[in-house]
Design a protein around this motif. Structure first.
Motif, PDB file in Angstrom:
ATOM      1  N   LEU A 208       0.705  -1.155  -0.161  1.00 38.92           N
ATOM      2  CA  LEU A 208       0.004   0.037  -0.047  1.00 38.92           C
ATOM      3  C   LEU A 208       0.855   1.241  -0.030  1.00 38.92           C
ATOM      4  O   LEU A 208       0.657   2.160  -0.799  1.00 38.92           O
ATOM      5  CB  LEU A 208      -0.982  -0.037   1.189  1.00 38.92           C
ATOM      6  N   VAL A 209       1.768   1.272   0.846  1.00 37.75           N
ATOM      7  CA  VAL A 209       2.604   2.359   0.721  1.00 37.75           C
ATOM      8  C   VAL A 209       3.447   2.450  -0.776  1.00 37.75           C
ATOM      9  O   VAL A 209       3.681   3.602  -1.049  1.00 37.75           O
ATOM     10  CB  VAL A 209       3.936   2.123   2.060  1.00 37.75           C
ATOM     11  N   LYS A 210       4.014   1.647  -1.145  1.00 37.43           N
ATOM     12  CA  LYS A 210       4.618   1.527  -2.551  1.00 37.43           C
ATOM     13  C   LYS A 210       3.720   2.160  -3.630  1.00 37.43           C
ATOM     14  O   LYS A 210       4.052   2.961  -4.480  1.00 37.43           O
ATOM     15  CB  LYS A 210       5.133   0.166  -2.920  1.00 37.43           C
ATOM     16  N   ASN A 211       2.285   1.747  -3.290  1.00 38.55           N
ATOM     17  CA  ASN A 211       1.362   2.257  -4.535  1.00 38.55           C
ATOM     18  C   ASN A 211       0.899   3.497  -4.167  1.00 38.55           C
ATOM     19  O   ASN A 211      -0.166   4.077  -4.780  1.00 38.55           O
ATOM     20  CB  ASN A 211       0.165   1.248  -4.656  1.00 38.55           C
ATOM     21  N   GLY A 212       1.087   4.182  -3.034  1.00 40.29           N
ATOM     22  CA  GLY A 212       0.470   5.754  -2.475  1.00 40.29           C
ATOM     23  C   GLY A 212      -0.622   5.569  -2.253  1.00 40.29           C
ATOM     24  O   GLY A 212      -1.551   6.488  -2.353  1.00 40.29           O
ATOM     25  N   VAL A 213      -1.025   4.489  -1.584  1.00 43.37           N
ATOM     26  CA  VAL A 213      -2.435   4.178  -0.891  1.00 43.37           C
ATOM     27  C   VAL A 213      -2.526   4.507   0.630  1.00 43.37           C
ATOM     28  O   VAL A 213      -1.767   4.056   1.409  1.00 43.37           O
ATOM     29  CB  VAL A 213      -3.037   2.670  -1.025  1.00 43.37           C
ATOM     30  N   ARG A 214      -3.402   5.662   0.816  1.00 43.58           N
ATOM     31  CA  ARG A 214      -3.579   5.660   2.508  1.00 43.58           C
ATOM     32  C   ARG A 214      -4.587   4.985   2.894  1.00 43.58           C
ATOM     33  O   ARG A 214      -5.825   5.084   2.417  1.00 43.58           O
ATOM     34  CB  ARG A 214      -3.783   7.317   2.383  1.00 43.58           C
ATOM     35  N   LEU A 215      -4.398   4.354   3.986  1.00 42.62           N
ATOM     36  CA  LEU A 215      -5.530   3.412   4.493  1.00 42.62           C
ATOM     37  C   LEU A 215      -6.279   4.157   5.951  1.00 42.62           C
ATOM     38  O   LEU A 215      -5.424   4.419   6.550  1.00 42.62           O
ATOM     39  CB  LEU A 215      -5.016   2.103   4.929  1.00 42.62           C
ATOM     40  N   ARG A 216      -7.496   3.805   5.897  1.00 39.47           N
ATOM     41  CA  ARG A 216      -8.170   4.081   7.127  1.00 39.47           C
ATOM     42  C   ARG A 216      -9.138   3.202   7.343  1.00 39.47           C
ATOM     43  O   ARG A 216     -10.048   2.890   6.502  1.00 39.47           O
ATOM     44  CB  ARG A 216      -8.724   5.460   6.984  1.00 39.47           C
ATOM     45  N   VAL A 217      -9.599   2.829   8.588  1.00 38.08           N
ATOM     46  CA  VAL A 217     -10.509   1.985   8.963  1.00 38.08           C
ATOM     47  C   VAL A 217     -11.870   2.666   9.692  1.00 38.08           C
ATOM     48  O   VAL A 217     -11.478   3.606  10.328  1.00 38.08           O
ATOM     49  CB  VAL A 217      -9.976   1.061  10.071  1.00 38.08           C
ATOM     50  N   ILE A 218     -12.930   2.414   9.346  1.00 36.98           N
ATOM     51  CA  ILE A 218     -14.079   2.919   9.732  1.00 36.98           C
ATOM     52  C   ILE A 218     -14.782   1.685  10.384  1.00 36.98           C
ATOM     53  O   ILE A 218     -14.855   0.575   9.880  1.00 36.98           O
ATOM     54  CB  ILE A 218     -14.993   3.530   8.819  1.00 36.98           C
ATOM     55  N   GLY A 219     -15.394   1.971  11.564  1.00 35.73           N
ATOM     56  CA  GLY A 219     -16.245   0.863  11.988  1.00 35.73           C
ATOM     57  C   GLY A 219     -15.802   0.714  13.706  1.00 35.73           C
ATOM     58  O   GLY A 219     -14.857   1.452  14.242  1.00 35.73           O
ATOM     59  N   ASP A 220     -16.322  -0.154  14.531  1.00 31.84           N
ATOM     60  CA  ASP A 220     -15.958  -0.401  15.872  1.00 31.84           C
ATOM     61  C   ASP A 220     -14.628  -1.294  15.867  1.00 31.84           C
ATOM     62  O   ASP A 220     -15.189  -2.528  16.242  1.00 31.84           O
ATOM     63  CB  ASP A 220     -17.184  -1.077  16.538  1.00 31.84           C
ATOM     64  N   ARG A 221     -13.753  -0.817  15.423  1.00 28.34           N
ATOM     65  CA  ARG A 221     -12.486  -1.397  15.835  1.00 28.34           C
ATOM     66  C   ARG A 221     -12.105  -2.164  17.027  1.00 28.34           C
ATOM     67  O   ARG A 221     -11.280  -3.061  17.125  1.00 28.34           O
ATOM     68  CB  ARG A 221     -11.178  -0.813  15.204  1.00 28.34           C
ATOM     69  N   LYS A 222     -12.395  -1.491  18.140  1.00 28.91           N
ATOM     70  CA  LYS A 222     -12.399  -2.089  19.620  1.00 28.91           C
ATOM     71  C   LYS A 222     -12.895  -3.713  19.584  1.00 28.91           C
ATOM     72  O   LYS A 222     -12.331  -4.348  20.423  1.00 28.91           O
ATOM     73  CB  LYS A 222     -12.800  -1.244  20.462  1.00 28.91           C
ATOM     74  N   ARG A 223     -13.868  -3.971  18.880  1.00 29.90           N
ATOM     75  CA  ARG A 223     -14.364  -5.506  19.002  1.00 29.90           C
ATOM     76  C   ARG A 223     -13.497  -6.450  18.606  1.00 29.90           C
ATOM     77  O   ARG A 223     -13.558  -7.753  18.814  1.00 29.90           O
ATOM     78  CB  ARG A 223     -15.589  -5.347  18.291  1.00 29.90           C
TER      79      ARG A 223
END
Length: 259
Positions: free
Chosen positions: A111-126
């Protein structure tokens, strides 16, 4: 397993300015949301364990991310794990969460190599501390990506998201820090987990099923929809191109009359 707690607050994305312009020419949608459906049916049709269907689905996600970046899409949101998915058989949930952990750890470099920024939405604590930490690490390492904003919806449910936003707004009104007349659509949008992101222009659901399944209900109010009759593990660049071509031929009126 216990039913998901729909009162759990969903963590909003950091309300930073969009990395990429919220516009796109040539009929290319700025933001595409995809419901990745059909992994289990794909495996069943081949006499394979469900875990291999989910693994094949992860490969399809990789192909689609690359194709989206090549197509000029600026934002891509993948519905990977719904709040309702926790009610699936324990073994399948374990396989899904294990695959998620592996993906977060092994795909970040690409993802870093391809210039992709990742963000997660949702209740990650579960997901527990290990996956929660892997999410933070992946988001941090990819924060400089400027080619594609990739949102992955995990333990996500749109109704819970709207309820959490409503409760937060109600609390502010009750505390006197917000006037009732200040409650607008823009304010509600700013309290959702997608705050700071453009609404999806196009929503694609693989597998031929024609329903939203609690995905981006508020944000997709004026989105266009396509329902390709292909199970998600078989989804590829050609299916994305077909959906984009169909979108380019649509007339978006946002509730207004044409002409």
């Amino acid at each position: 397993m216990a039913a998901p707690d729909t009162s759990a607050a969903l963590e909003p994305a950091t309300q930073a300015p969009a990395l990429l312009p919220a516009s796109a020419g040539g009929g290319v949608p700025v933001h595409v949301g995809i419901i990745m459906d059909g992994n289990r049916r794909w495996a069943q049709a081949r006499g394979l364990p469900r875990a291999l269907g989910h693994k094949a689905g992860a490969e399809a996600a990789r192909r689609t991310i690359e194709a989206a970046a090549d197509s000029g899409i600026r934002w891509l949101t993948l519905f990977a794990f719904s709040s309702e998915n926790w009610n699936r058989p324990e073994e399948e949930v374990r396989d899904l969460t294990g695959l998620l952990g592996l993906y977060l750890r092994h795909e970040v470099g690409q993802l870093v190599k391809n210039g992709v920024r990742l963000r997660v939405i949702g209740d990650r604590k579960r997901f527990g501390p290990d996956i929660a930490e892997a999410i933070i690490t992946a988001e941090t390492r990819t924060a400089g990506g400027t080619r594609l904003n990739l949102n992955v919806a995990l333990s996500y449910g749109a109704r819970a998201e709207i309820v959490a936003a409503t409760r937060a707004i109600a609390a502010d009104v009750a505390a006197g820090t917000l006037r009732l007349e200040d409650v607008t659509e823009a304010l509600v949008s700013s309290r959702l987990s997608t705050a700071g992101m453009p609404d999806p222009d196009l929503v694609i659901r693989a597998s031929g099923e024609q329903r939203l399944s609690n995905f981006l209900l508020w944000q997709a109010a004026y989105a266009e929809f396509t329902f390709p009759d292909v199970l998600w593990p078989d989804f590829g660049a050609e299916h994305l191109r077909a959906a984009l071509a169909e979108y380019a031929g649509r007339e978006r009126r946002f509730g207004l009359r044409s002409g």
